[in-house]
Write an enzyme that holds these catalytic residues in place. Structure first.
Site, PDB file in Angstrom:
ATOM      1  N   GLN A 162      58.780 -28.060  50.631  1.00 49.50           N
ATOM      2  CA  GLN A 162      59.075 -28.680  49.340  1.00 49.50           C
ATOM      3  C   GLN A 162      58.777 -30.178  49.353  1.00 49.50           C
ATOM      4  O   GLN A 162      59.327 -30.930  48.550  1.00 49.50           O
ATOM      5  CB  GLN A 162      60.536 -28.444  48.948  1.00 49.50           C
ATOM      6  CG  GLN A 162      60.875 -26.996  48.695  1.00 49.50           C
ATOM      7  CD  GLN A 162      62.258 -26.818  48.102  1.00 49.50           C
ATOM      8  OE1 GLN A 162      62.521 -27.147  46.950  1.00 49.50           O
ATOM      9  NE2 GLN A 162      63.171 -26.295  48.899  1.00 49.50           N
ATOM     10  N   ASP A 190      70.009 -35.744  53.361  1.00 49.78           N
ATOM     11  CA  ASP A 190      69.481 -34.619  52.600  1.00 49.78           C
ATOM     12  C   ASP A 190      68.040 -34.922  52.192  1.00 49.78           C
ATOM     13  O   ASP A 190      67.639 -36.078  52.098  1.00 49.78           O
ATOM     14  CB  ASP A 190      70.349 -34.412  51.352  1.00 49.78           C
ATOM     15  CG  ASP A 190      70.057 -33.103  50.648  1.00 49.78           C
ATOM     16  OD1 ASP A 190      69.350 -32.259  51.227  1.00 49.78           O
ATOM     17  OD2 ASP A 190      70.535 -32.935  49.513  1.00 49.78           O
ATOM     18  N   GLU A 191      67.252 -33.878  51.937  1.00 49.89           N
ATOM     19  CA  GLU A 191      65.860 -34.026  51.486  1.00 49.89           C
ATOM     20  C   GLU A 191      65.053 -34.936  52.429  1.00 49.89           C
ATOM     21  O   GLU A 191      64.319 -35.822  51.986  1.00 49.89           O
ATOM     22  CB  GLU A 191      65.809 -34.572  50.050  1.00 49.89           C
ATOM     23  CG  GLU A 191      66.612 -33.779  49.044  1.00 49.89           C
ATOM     24  CD  GLU A 191      65.978 -32.447  48.674  1.00 49.89           C
ATOM     25  OE1 GLU A 191      64.968 -32.074  49.294  1.00 49.89           O
ATOM     26  OE2 GLU A 191      66.506 -31.776  47.773  1.00 49.89           O
ATOM     27  N   LYS A 234      71.857 -25.568  51.315  1.00 49.11           N
ATOM     28  CA  LYS A 234      71.833 -26.784  52.133  1.00 49.11           C
ATOM     29  C   LYS A 234      72.948 -27.752  51.747  1.00 49.11           C
ATOM     30  O   LYS A 234      73.523 -28.414  52.621  1.00 49.11           O
ATOM     31  CB  LYS A 234      70.480 -27.474  52.051  1.00 49.11           C
ATOM     32  CG  LYS A 234      70.099 -28.029  50.698  1.00 49.11           C
ATOM     33  CD  LYS A 234      68.712 -28.653  50.738  1.00 49.11           C
ATOM     34  CE  LYS A 234      68.298 -29.191  49.379  1.00 49.11           C
ATOM     35  NZ  LYS A 234      69.135 -30.295  48.931  1.00 49.11           N
ATOM     36  N   THR A 235      73.278 -27.834  50.460  1.00 51.43           N
ATOM     37  CA  THR A 235      74.361 -28.730  50.042  1.00 51.43           C
ATOM     38  C   THR A 235      75.681 -28.251  50.625  1.00 51.43           C
ATOM     39  O   THR A 235      76.509 -29.051  51.065  1.00 51.43           O
ATOM     40  CB  THR A 235      74.448 -28.804  48.509  1.00 51.43           C
ATOM     41  OG1 THR A 235      73.190 -29.225  47.984  1.00 51.43           O
ATOM     42  CG2 THR A 235      75.517 -29.800  48.085  1.00 51.43           C
ATOM     43  N   ARG A 268      62.383 -22.128  41.653  1.00 50.33           N
ATOM     44  CA  ARG A 268      63.418 -22.570  40.710  1.00 50.33           C
ATOM     45  C   ARG A 268      64.033 -21.371  39.993  1.00 50.33           C
ATOM     46  O   ARG A 268      65.118 -21.474  39.417  1.00 50.33           O
ATOM     47  CB  ARG A 268      62.842 -23.506  39.636  1.00 50.33           C
ATOM     48  CG  ARG A 268      62.229 -24.821  40.086  1.00 50.33           C
ATOM     49  CD  ARG A 268      63.092 -25.582  41.043  1.00 50.33           C
ATOM     50  NE  ARG A 268      62.752 -25.239  42.418  1.00 50.33           N
ATOM     51  CZ  ARG A 268      63.548 -25.460  43.462  1.00 50.33           C
ATOM     52  NH1 ARG A 268      64.731 -26.003  43.298  1.00 50.33           N
ATOM     53  NH2 ARG A 268      63.169 -25.141  44.684  1.00 50.33           N
TER      54      ARG A 268
END
Length: 734
Positions: free
Chosen positions: A255, A224-225, A39-40, A607
């Site tokens: 998430q 973002d997020e 995503k980044t 993770r």
């Protein structure tokens, strides 16, 4: 053209789904980006693509995320793609809107020289207000009051609206404090974190011309997020994107783990209601984990109902199975973790920094630390006392805040007698009373101390000397660099000398921390285009645990699952997977809370890059009490085809989940639910509204003790006040 790369080479770096999301620049866009799906990369390439296509200048792009670490990573990637990150508005929500407030908050009657109060400052301010009201802070915990006020601000509830809706005695006290708290912030020319979001909304509402200025400026907005946004942040985005509608939000509903902090999952689930005719893209290819880990994560999260749905996949190898370790107790759990790390190090040639040990609450770290210490393994904990929250650093910061903003009475009170100058509490109270009677702020009042009666001349001399010293620094503030100013302050006040003279380990550690602080100021000056004291203080005030975590040191990382979000490690351990611990007790009878707990477990699983270990204990000691446990329901939800079980040294006692559900809920409602850089209060806390079968509705007004000995005092609406042992209380939260 802004790009260094040619267009043909540029977009070829992306997979087909990523490329589609990057190229859809016009109109509202929702990108559901699974864990490890890049995503980044999509966000930064989208910025670069907009610039490459000449759709906007750099300063017409606004990109926001939630941590300084994520913002720094985005800046570096944009710099690589574009050749420079200059003029692109890229940062955290709080840093971006703090900048806007610096420029325009004077339009609603506030000073642009405001300071930012952190959680500790806010609690101290609440304590002062309680003291002025004659209320014992032990009866009304400042932290609980601060948390309630924060929740109201994040929900855009004014002091007046909150006061009209309260019922319990505790809430009525908070309703009295809330407006006083806001008044004190204004008197001190200060904002708290929540103000950095709420005040821009007020600015835009009261000054439509300023809103139009920023609407015209930011032609493309990227977030973002997005699943972590609260009501206030949501409203800000809608204000800014109303005209252009070029709002691109990236997030993962699977998430969303910050509901207790005000995050509203509906912002992402119901995006289409707010922006009809939007474009939806799913990023499901995972570049981080093995297919086995993803299969485990997918099989768990599909049990949630409140989600848009996606399935992560990877073209990596299948990988090792998920190791499920069933242990006797927390001591054996730590031993198993140590043994597994040793095996991975020797057989897999791994280094310590490749391991992360995750847990639900910080209370679980003790036994793990003991095991690692006994083995001689180096480790670091994320979520302990943060560097900028250490006492000696807070003292230096208080001097700097007062220099930057002389109206900051909170900082003034902290340092006027530190190091000791003989200016005691009684003297300070006299000065405060005189300031109030004469309509002065506290700093101006100490400058006129000679006119205040009943203060001995020797103390007046010390007060005057302090005022003269601070006035000198205030005059120097804009004439020398922040680096030079801070060193001068530290030297002249004697802070560093005082700790240098303390030969204890603690004293030497504090001296070292102050030296490290001086280095931090130097780094800020070297990296900033136009360094200033207010700029440095603003940067420091927005630092989080994750920002200061050093992922280059060769040490095993210990942290809560909440802290781990956004990170990745080759090998991950998730410990304490037991009912009543993970998921936490309150979630067992609340579907929304249980789904959030499941999302948190999903975050932990994703993770891991190469291997994951899970553990649960037959019995566990928490807060001095030993209790039998049953495995977390989440373990049953993992696809059994990807799990390999390891049993304890001796035969375990088996329990039926249904038989122990109620008992465990009662026993473990007492441990902290969230112990990370942001905390949620336990299910029952001071101010919680409860219902008792015999006494009716009431409010918890005091708590004492821990674990099985935890007691609560409840003030019931019928006038009765009762004390209960919490685990036997038999009441429900309202």
């Amino acid at each position: 053209m802004f790009l260094v790369k040619k267009q043909s080479n540029f977009l070829s770096d992306l997979n087909p789904d990523q490329r589609q999301a990057v190229e859809a620049t016009e109109g509202p866009v929702l990108i559901l980006a699974g864990a490890g799906s890049g995503k980044t990369r999509v966000l930064t390439y989208r910025i670069a693509h907009i610039l490459d296509q000449q759709k906007a200048a750099p300063w017409e792009i606004l990109a926001m995320t939630f941590t300084n670490k994520a913002a720094s990573e985005m800046k570096e990637r944009v710099k690589v793609l574009v050749g420079s990150d200059k003029n692109v508005w890229l940062g955290t929500f709080h840093s971006v809107f703090a900048k806007i407030l610096r420029w325009d908050v004077s339009n609603i009657g506030y000073s642009s020289e405001f300071v930012i109060y952190d959680a500790d400052d806010q609690e101290r301010l609440v304590k002062y207000i309680l003291a002025d009201m004659g209320i014992n802070p032990k009866e009304y915990a400042p932290k609980s009051i601060r948390n309630i006020i924060s929740r109201q601000k994040n929900s855009l509830v004014s002091p007046e609206s909150y006061a009209s809706s309260v019922n319990s005695p505790f809430e009525k006290v908070v309703a009295q404090i809330y407006p006083l708290y806001q008044d004190r912030l204004r008197d001190n020319m200060a904002f708290d974190f929540d103000d950095l979001i709420a005040m821009p909304i007020r600015l835009f509402s009261e000054c439509p011309d300023i809103l139009k200025k920023y609407q015209a400026r930011f032609r493309y907005i990227l977030v973002d997020e997005y699943q972590d946004t609260n009501k206030a942040q949501y409203m800000l985005l809608h204000h800014l994107a109303k005209d252009s509608r070029n709002l691109c939000v990236v997030g993962d509903d699977d998430q969303s783990i910050y509901r207790w902090r005000g995050a509203d999952l509906r912002n992402i689930i119901e995006f289409e209601k707010d922006f009809p005719n939007y474009h939806l893209f799913r990023l499901e290819q995972n570049y981080r984990s093995t297919q086995t880990i993803l299969q485990a994560a997918n099989s768990v999260i599909e049990n949630n109902k409140d989600r848009k749905g996606k399935t992560l996949w990877s073209d990596r190898e299948k990988g090792d199975p998920v190791e499920l370790m069933e242990v006797v107790d927390e001591r054996e759990e730590a031993q198993k973790v140590v043994e597994s790390i040793k095996e991975e190090v020797f057989k897999g040639k791994r280094s310590f920094h490749e391991f992360a040990v995750l847990y639900r609450t910080n209370a679980q770290s003790r036994s793990l630390e003991d095991g690692l210490r006994r083995s001689g393994m180096s480790y670091t904990i994320v979520g302990g006392v943060r560097f900028y929250e250490r006492k000696e650093i807070k003292d230096v910061l208080a001097y700097l805040k007062l220099i930057c903003n002389p109206r900051d009475s909170l900082s003034l009170k902290r340092i006027i007698n530190f190091p000791l100058r003989g200016i005691g509490e009684s003297t300070l109270r006299r000065i405060e009373a005189w300031a109030l009677n004469n309509g002065l702020d506290l700093f101006r009042a100490i400058g006129e101390v000679e006119a205040i009666p009943d203060i001995p001349s020797r103390i007046k001399k010390s007060v005057v000397a302090f005022h003269v010293m601070m006035q000198k620094y205030i005059a120097l503030k804009d004439k020398i660099t922040p680096n030079e100013l801070v060193r001068t302050v530290v030297d002249e006040t004697g802070l560093l000398t005082m700790y240098k003279g303390d030969t204890s380990v603690e004293g030497q550690g504090r001296a070292e921390n102050i030296r490290e602080f001086l280095s931090a100021v130097g780094e800020y000056v070297d990296s900033s285009e136009s360094p200033s004291l207010s700029g440095f203080l603003e940067e420091v005030s927005l630092v989080t645990d994750i920002d200061s975590w050093n992922d280059k040191s060769n040490a095993i990382t210990l942290m809560t699952l909440h802290c781990a979000k956004g990170l990745e490690f080759p090998v991950v351990f998730i410990t304490g997977l037991e009912e009543g611990l993970f998921p936490v007790p309150r979630s067992l009878d609340e579907p929304e809370a249980l789904e959030e707990e499941r999302r948190l477990f999903y975050v932990g699983l994703t993770r891991a890059k190469d291997k994951i270990y899970l553990s649960w204990a037959e019995r566990r000691r928490l807060f001095s009490d030993m209790n039998f446990r049953i495995p977390s329901r989440f373990l049953d939800e993992i696809d059994p085809d990807v799990v390999r079980k390891t049993k304890p040294a001796r035969q375990q006692v088996r329990f039926e989940r249904s038989r122990f559900h109620k008992r465990i809920t009662e026993q473990f409602d007492t441990h902290p639910e969230y112990e990370s850089f942001s905390q949620e209060d336990t299910c029952f806390q001071q101010g919680t509204r409860v219902r008792h079968e015999m006494f009716g509705n009431g409010t918890i007004v005091n708590m004492e003790g821990t674990g099985a000995k935890k007691k609560v005092v409840v003030q019931f609406e019928n006038g009765v006040k009762k004390k209960f042992l919490l685990q036997y209380a038999r009441f429900d939260s309202l």
